[in-house]
Design a protein around this motif. Structure first.
Motif, PDB file in Angstrom:
ATOM      1  N   GLU A  97       5.857   3.956   1.775  1.00  0.00           N
ATOM      2  CA  GLU A  97       6.508   5.038   2.528  1.00  0.00           C
ATOM      3  C   GLU A  97       7.382   4.471   3.638  1.00  0.00           C
ATOM      4  N   THR A  98       6.899   3.434   4.313  1.00  0.00           N
ATOM      5  CA  THR A  98       7.680   2.785   5.357  1.00  0.00           C
ATOM      6  C   THR A  98       8.932   2.144   4.763  1.00  0.00           C
ATOM      7  N   THR A 128       0.852  -1.178   0.000  1.00  0.00           N
ATOM      8  CA  THR A 128       0.000   0.000   0.000  1.00  0.00           C
ATOM      9  C   THR A 128       0.892   1.234   0.000  1.00  0.00           C
ATOM     10  N   LEU A 129       0.326   2.396  -0.229  1.00  0.00           N
ATOM     11  CA  LEU A 129       1.117   3.630  -0.182  1.00  0.00           C
ATOM     12  C   LEU A 129       1.804   3.795   1.171  1.00  0.00           C
ATOM     13  N   PRO A 130       1.103   3.603   2.291  1.00  0.00           N
ATOM     14  CA  PRO A 130       1.813   3.689   3.582  1.00  0.00           C
ATOM     15  C   PRO A 130       2.933   2.643   3.706  1.00  0.00           C
ATOM     16  N   GLY A 131       2.716   1.463   3.143  1.00  0.00           N
ATOM     17  CA  GLY A 131       3.759   0.443   3.169  1.00  0.00           C
ATOM     18  C   GLY A 131       4.969   0.861   2.355  1.00  0.00           C
ATOM     19  N   ASP A 139      11.419   4.885   3.889  1.00  0.00           N
ATOM     20  CA  ASP A 139      12.081   5.408   5.094  1.00  0.00           C
ATOM     21  C   ASP A 139      13.117   4.421   5.631  1.00  0.00           C
TER      22      ASP A 139
END
Length: 64
Positions: free
Chosen positions: A14-15, A9-12, A18
């Motif tokens: 991003e993680t 997913t997009l949050p995944g 990072d």
């Protein structure tokens, strides 16, 4: 980018970004290329598909 039926997913993503950025910083400028090669080979092994890995390389090189 090649089509995929699974992925982060997009949050995944991003993680993952990072985490990768921190690891590159931790490796330092002299060891970052070696770290990236080792990471790529570990991911190629996990992917288990040399052709698909080659497609990922082509995707990553596009529009640098």
């Amino acid at each position: 980018m090649t089509a995929s039926t699974t992925g982060l997913t997009l949050p995944g993503l991003e993680t993952a970004y990072d985490t990768l950025a921190l690891a590159i910083d931790q490796a330092g400028p002299e060891k970052a290329p070696l770290f990236l090669v080792k990471l790529a080979l570990l991911n190629a092994q996990a992917l288990g598909d040399a052709q698909r890995f080659g497609e990922h390389i082509a995707d990553a090189l596009r529009d640098l």
